[in-house]
Every structure is written in C-alpha cells, then in structure tokens.
Design an enzyme around this catalytic site. Structure first.
Site, PDB file in Angstrom:
ATOM      1  N   SER A 145      -5.573  10.194  -8.114  1.00 47.60           N
ATOM      2  CA  SER A 145      -5.274  10.645  -6.904  1.00 47.60           C
ATOM      3  C   SER A 145      -6.386  10.228  -6.179  1.00 47.60           C
ATOM      4  CB  SER A 145      -5.031  12.310  -6.996  1.00 47.60           C
ATOM      5  OG  SER A 145      -4.644  12.860  -5.612  1.00 47.60           O
TER       6      SER A 145
ATOM      7  N   ASP B 150       2.389  12.068  -8.745  1.00 46.89           N
ATOM      8  CA  ASP B 150       1.037  12.311  -8.665  1.00 46.89           C
ATOM      9  C   ASP B 150       0.223  12.186 -10.191  1.00 46.89           C
ATOM     10  OD1 ASP B 150      -1.569  13.288  -8.065  1.00 46.89           O
ATOM     11  OD2 ASP B 150      -0.980  15.162  -8.747  1.00 46.89           O
TER      12      ASP B 150
END
Length: 380
Positions: free
Chosen positions: A64, A186
C-alpha cells in the site's frame, strides 16, 4: 544467546550491533508497511536514507502506502512521498468522508496516482529503473479470488495499475483491480508487512519500516470471534451470523450520514472507524464496520477481516521469533503516530514525518557501525 532482532525508533535504539554484523554479508532486504497516511513516517525514514546516500539493499517489498514510498525512494525523489501524503491524500478529490457516506464517492486512487504522471510530483521512472538495476522491488497485493498474497514487480510498464492494486481497500475503493489476467485487492489484507516473503526469498538481514504495532486486545478478541464463528457455522449459518452483526446496528448509518452532513466542514470530526486500526479503514470492531458499510457489510468482508487478523498475528509472531538464519530490524516510532489512516491534519502528518527522519538517521548510524564490525571480522 543474543537475540537476532531489534528495533530503532526516533529517540532510541535497541540493537545488538555485534549480532547484526554477523548477518550483514548476506542478502539485505527492505520491507515497508502500509497504513494509509501513517506512511508519512516511512516517507521520513526513506528521505533520511536518500539524503545520506544510503542504499545497502538487495531487494524491496512494500504494501500500500509503503509501496508508494518505495517508488519515491528508488526514483531518488526526495520529499515526493511526503508531498504526496501531505498534499494529495488530504484533498477532497482523493477522499471525502461526506462524499463517501452521502454520495457514494469512493477512494479516488486513480486521481491520486495521476499526480505522479505530471509535475511537480512526476515519478522519474527511468531513473528508478536505473537505480533498481538487476535488483527486484515488489508490491504486495491480495488475490481477489483466493485472498492469498501475491507480489507484483514495481516500476514496470504497469506501475500505475500495480500501485492502485496494492492500495485498493475493499469497500472504500469501488472494486478489485485488474493487473494482467488477475484481479487484486489491497495487500494489507494478506500481507500487511511482507516480511515472511522476504525471508522465503533468502533475505538474511531484513529491515522493516513500521507504521503500526501489535494488535490490540480488542482486535485479538475480534479475530477470535470471527474465526470461531467461521469454523463452527455452515455457509448459511455464517451468512446469518453476519446479518445478525449488521442488524444489531440498523439505522446507525443514516444517523452518521446526518452527522457527516452537519460536520463536513470540520476536518477534525473523524468518525471513530477511520481514525484508528491498522488496516486502512480501521476495523476496531465488527459493529463499527457496519456503521459505514451498511448493506455492503457481508460475509466477504468478514472473510477478509479474518484473513487480515490471522496473517497479521502470524507476522507479529515471526517478527518476535525470527528464524536463526536471519536478523530483523524494525524501524518504528517510539509512540503511536499522531496521524491516522485517513483524514489526518497536515500538522499531525508533518510531526510524524519528522519522527521518520529522526528514526532513519539513527538507523543509518547503527547499520554503518554493524557493517564496520563485519568488515573487521573478515579482515586479516
């Protein structure tokens, strides 16, 4: 026997340099955690590295915001990570709580990363690829079909899609992201700190930059609750249990929409959901999730939470009890960062950036000392 792990913070160091020096001749890997805007701490650490011309690494892994910061580091663009988190992610064009609740406007990752295609934040991809050379850099993602971790090369022709994928928080971002023939979420779901992957790829000195620490007792309790329900329910029973969790807070979403409408001009009026927790949307308990996601809170999201908590717990165990054939250094803030995953103030972000700078400089000093000890050990 001396332990083969240690930590460095912005104000102190807990490292056995002699023990660390015994691993310095092996493969050295840098691992960066995500955490949304808390990645400003990582930006500070990596800016300290750049300003010190410090790059002893053989491989890189980021999740991320950690992956974004690695891109800035490899492209040798000092303060780019800081400016992105300070200016881009605080814009309503990137994320607005009111827009999300009332108008179903999702986290606008595409708009954010478009800023990296144009000045003044344009990524110098050519320089980044030159700096990377024969080394490898990976962004952690989660396979949408299996919820297992995958690692996609960074700074390639598909760099934009890879960055979107590693940051695509389910339910805050509108969908999974296609990269090649697969779709991803993610990386924080399955590999918040991809340190085990670094070890599996033969890293012997692993430096990880942390933005968040161990799970709280509340999160551990939630993990146990979800795991118990998932293991002891049939598929239909699992769906029913999720519906019970959701129904127990019926009407709360509309209440929060009204609150957001009244408070939308006040930047500090965070909902508890988005102001805490290690995964970007801050899963402090199962009910707070239902506040925001309403009908979208389903068994799929509960499964993601289960995977997240399980893998994070295993990672924490690995950090606290690493195999004998590697040494792990955690660079992390001495205390909890002031910034949150989203909707942080610029003052808090600037404060946490400075903590990262201080920690980065402290680590460099220690690592150089360990390398010196290593050279002295092998010299005649």
């Amino acid at each position: 026997m001396s332990k083969n792990f240690g930590s460095v913070s912005n104000i102190s160091s807990d490292l056995n340099l002699d023990r660390l020096s015994r691993y310095c001749q092996g493969k050295t890997t840098l691992v960066t955690q995500g955490g949304g805007q808390r990645g400003i701490f990582t930006a500070g650490v990596l800016d300290a590295f750049m300003m010190s011309d410090f790059d002893p690494f053989d491989e890189f892994y980021g999740t991320s915001a950690g992956a974004l910061n690695l891109c800035a580091y490899l492209c040798r663009q000092h303060t780019l990570g800081r400016r992105f988190l300070l200016d881009v992610t605080t814009s309503d064009d990137f994320f607005s709580l009111f827009g999300f609740l009332k108008r179903h406007r999702y986290l606008n990752l595409e708009w954010g990363f478009e800023q990296l295609k144009q000045y003044p934040l344009k990524l110098d991809l050519d320089l980044g690829r030159q700096v990377l050379g024969d080394r490898k850099a990976y962004a952690a993602v989660t396979c949408a079909d299996t919820l297992k971790d995958r690692y996609l090369p960074m700074l390639q022709d598909d760099w934009f899609s890879v960055l979107v994928a590693t940051c695509a928080i389910p339910y805050l971002y509108r969908d999974s992201v296609a990269v090649g023939s697969h779709r991803y979420y993610d990386g924080g779901i399955s590999a918040a700190i991809p340190i085990q992957q670094a070890w599996r790829n033969n890293a012997r000195t692993i430096i990880t930059i942390r933005t968040e620490d161990e799970m709280s007792p509340l999160e551990e309790s939630l993990s146990t609750q979800i795991e118990f329900e998932r293991e002891h329910q049939s598929d239909s029973g699992w769906e029913n249990q999720v519906e019970k969790w959701k129904a127990s807070w019926s009407g709360f979403l509309e209440q929060k929409i009204g609150q957001a409408n009244r408070e939308r001009e006040e930047k500090h009026a965070h909902l508890p959901l988005l102001n805490g927790g290690r995964w970007l949307f801050g899963a402090q308990d199962i009910y707070r999730l239902s506040h925001v996601f309403g009908d979208n809170f389903d068994s799929g999201l509960a499964d993601m939470l289960l995977i997240h908590y399980q893998t994070y717990s295993l990672t924490q165990d690995f950090l606290n009890n690493p195999p004998d054939d590697c040494f792990i250094v955690q660079i992390k803030p001495q205390e909890t960062l002031r910034s949150s995953a989203l909707m942080s103030t610029k003052e808090d972000l600037t404060h946490d950036y400075q903590l990262g700078l201080d920690a980065g400089y402290r680590f460099i000093k220690d690592f150089i000392c360990a390398e010196k000890l290593a050279r002295e050990r092998v010299s005649p």
